[in-house]
Design a protein around this motif. Sequence first.
Motif, PDB file in Angstrom:
ATOM      1  N   SER A 219       0.826  -1.221   0.000  1.00  0.00           N
ATOM      2  CA  SER A 219       0.000   0.000   0.000  1.00  0.00           C
ATOM      3  C   SER A 219       0.853   1.260   0.000  1.00  0.00           C
ATOM      4  O   SER A 219       0.366   2.333  -0.336  1.00  0.00           O
ATOM      5  CB  SER A 219      -0.936   0.019   1.204  1.00  0.00           C
ATOM      6  OG  SER A 219      -0.202   0.191   2.395  1.00  0.00           O
ATOM      7  N   ALA A 220       2.106   1.144   0.388  1.00  0.00           N
ATOM      8  CA  ALA A 220       3.096   2.227   0.312  1.00  0.00           C
ATOM      9  C   ALA A 220       2.610   3.533   0.929  1.00  0.00           C
ATOM     10  O   ALA A 220       2.768   4.605   0.364  1.00  0.00           O
ATOM     11  CB  ALA A 220       3.534   2.429  -1.129  1.00  0.00           C
ATOM     12  N   ALA A 221       2.061   3.458   2.114  1.00  0.00           N
ATOM     13  CA  ALA A 221       1.517   4.648   2.771  1.00  0.00           C
ATOM     14  C   ALA A 221       2.588   5.536   3.396  1.00  0.00           C
ATOM     15  O   ALA A 221       2.355   6.737   3.582  1.00  0.00           O
ATOM     16  CB  ALA A 221       0.517   4.224   3.846  1.00  0.00           C
ATOM     17  N   LEU A 222       3.747   4.992   3.728  1.00  0.00           N
ATOM     18  CA  LEU A 222       4.752   5.740   4.488  1.00  0.00           C
ATOM     19  C   LEU A 222       5.139   7.080   3.862  1.00  0.00           C
ATOM     20  O   LEU A 222       5.115   8.106   4.553  1.00  0.00           O
ATOM     21  CB  LEU A 222       5.985   4.873   4.737  1.00  0.00           C
ATOM     22  CG  LEU A 222       7.088   5.478   5.594  1.00  0.00           C
ATOM     23  CD1 LEU A 222       6.583   5.805   6.998  1.00  0.00           C
ATOM     24  CD2 LEU A 222       8.279   4.526   5.669  1.00  0.00           C
ATOM     25  N   PRO A 223       5.493   7.155   2.579  1.00  0.00           N
ATOM     26  CA  PRO A 223       5.883   8.459   2.026  1.00  0.00           C
ATOM     27  C   PRO A 223       4.778   9.512   2.142  1.00  0.00           C
ATOM     28  O   PRO A 223       5.046  10.663   2.490  1.00  0.00           O
ATOM     29  CB  PRO A 223       6.203   8.152   0.563  1.00  0.00           C
ATOM     30  CG  PRO A 223       6.549   6.705   0.551  1.00  0.00           C
ATOM     31  CD  PRO A 223       5.675   6.076   1.598  1.00  0.00           C
ATOM     32  N   GLY A 224       3.548   9.133   1.884  1.00  0.00           N
ATOM     33  CA  GLY A 224       2.434  10.077   1.959  1.00  0.00           C
ATOM     34  C   GLY A 224       2.156  10.541   3.371  1.00  0.00           C
ATOM     35  O   GLY A 224       1.869  11.716   3.606  1.00  0.00           O
ATOM     36  N   VAL A 225       2.239   9.638   4.338  1.00  0.00           N
ATOM     37  CA  VAL A 225       2.023  10.018   5.735  1.00  0.00           C
ATOM     38  C   VAL A 225       3.117  10.981   6.179  1.00  0.00           C
ATOM     39  O   VAL A 225       2.842  11.977   6.851  1.00  0.00           O
ATOM     40  CB  VAL A 225       1.949   8.771   6.648  1.00  0.00           C
ATOM     41  CG1 VAL A 225       1.950   9.166   8.107  1.00  0.00           C
ATOM     42  CG2 VAL A 225       0.722   7.941   6.310  1.00  0.00           C
ATOM     43  N   VAL A 226       4.350  10.708   5.796  1.00  0.00           N
ATOM     44  CA  VAL A 226       5.453  11.616   6.137  1.00  0.00           C
ATOM     45  C   VAL A 226       5.207  12.988   5.513  1.00  0.00           C
ATOM     46  O   VAL A 226       5.326  14.015   6.180  1.00  0.00           O
ATOM     47  CB  VAL A 226       6.814  11.035   5.699  1.00  0.00           C
ATOM     48  CG1 VAL A 226       7.922  12.067   5.842  1.00  0.00           C
ATOM     49  CG2 VAL A 226       7.144   9.786   6.496  1.00  0.00           C
ATOM     50  N   ALA A 227       4.837  13.019   4.245  1.00  0.00           N
ATOM     51  CA  ALA A 227       4.598  14.289   3.554  1.00  0.00           C
ATOM     52  C   ALA A 227       3.428  15.061   4.167  1.00  0.00           C
ATOM     53  O   ALA A 227       3.428  16.290   4.167  1.00  0.00           O
ATOM     54  CB  ALA A 227       4.347  14.044   2.070  1.00  0.00           C
ATOM     55  N   ALA A 228       2.462  14.349   4.699  1.00  0.00           N
ATOM     56  CA  ALA A 228       1.305  15.005   5.319  1.00  0.00           C
ATOM     57  C   ALA A 228       1.679  15.713   6.615  1.00  0.00           C
ATOM     58  O   ALA A 228       0.993  16.645   7.033  1.00  0.00           O
ATOM     59  CB  ALA A 228       0.211  13.977   5.586  1.00  0.00           C
ATOM     60  N   HIS A 229       2.778  15.305   7.232  1.00  0.00           N
ATOM     61  CA  HIS A 229       3.180  15.872   8.520  1.00  0.00           C
ATOM     62  C   HIS A 229       4.454  16.705   8.452  1.00  0.00           C
ATOM     63  O   HIS A 229       4.995  17.082   9.492  1.00  0.00           O
ATOM     64  CB  HIS A 229       3.374  14.749   9.548  1.00  0.00           C
ATOM     65  CG  HIS A 229       2.103  14.075   9.926  1.00  0.00           C
ATOM     66  ND1 HIS A 229       1.187  14.636  10.781  1.00  0.00           N
ATOM     67  CD2 HIS A 229       1.585  12.883   9.544  1.00  0.00           C
ATOM     68  CE1 HIS A 229       0.161  13.822  10.924  1.00  0.00           C
ATOM     69  NE2 HIS A 229       0.374  12.759  10.176  1.00  0.00           N
ATOM     70  N   SER A 230       4.966  16.985   7.250  1.00  0.00           N
ATOM     71  CA  SER A 230       6.213  17.726   7.113  1.00  0.00           C
ATOM     72  C   SER A 230       6.187  18.603   5.876  1.00  0.00           C
ATOM     73  O   SER A 230       5.530  18.270   4.885  1.00  0.00           O
ATOM     74  CB  SER A 230       7.395  16.754   7.015  1.00  0.00           C
ATOM     75  OG  SER A 230       8.610  17.453   6.872  1.00  0.00           O
ATOM     76  N   THR A 231       6.918  19.704   5.934  1.00  0.00           N
ATOM     77  CA  THR A 231       7.073  20.556   4.750  1.00  0.00           C
ATOM     78  C   THR A 231       8.360  20.226   3.997  1.00  0.00           C
ATOM     79  O   THR A 231       8.648  20.827   2.969  1.00  0.00           O
ATOM     80  CB  THR A 231       7.095  22.044   5.152  1.00  0.00           C
ATOM     81  OG1 THR A 231       8.173  22.264   6.066  1.00  0.00           O
ATOM     82  CG2 THR A 231       5.776  22.459   5.774  1.00  0.00           C
TER      83      THR A 231
END
Length: 154
Positions: free
Chosen positions: A88-100
Amino acid sequence: MTEEPVVQTEVEQEFAGIEVDAPRVGILMGSKSDMAAMQAAEKELSERGILHETRVMSAHRDPDVVAEYARNAKMRGIRVIIAGAGLSAALPGVVAAHSTLPVIGVPLTSSRSIAGGLDALLSIAQMPPGVPVACVGVDSARNAAVLAARILEA
């Protein structure tokens, strides 16, 4: 009261010019089983003399840990995050959602991948508006490190 923001800006500028031995790139992966694939990023960054750190954290099993890492990364000196993930490869998107910070996603294959990692590739590449994630090729951790180096040079 108008002096306080100016002082903060001057202090921030002073700190920006100080060289520290803090990692500049964070390499994340969702599982220890991803370590072999992500070592290519570590190797490339090491060869270029770019300080980095590697962490294993799951967007599904440890979402609070991922969010905290992403929120605090910039303050600790990280300037780019490479996040490898399969299925599902959620990690990059979750990181991007919480960081600039810039986030580079590395789609990873596994024994359960669909169409040679197409599931992970699409999960990383198809982010919603306002949550950008750069995406390299499947199992291309080295390219992610090269891209991170170029971002740091800019």
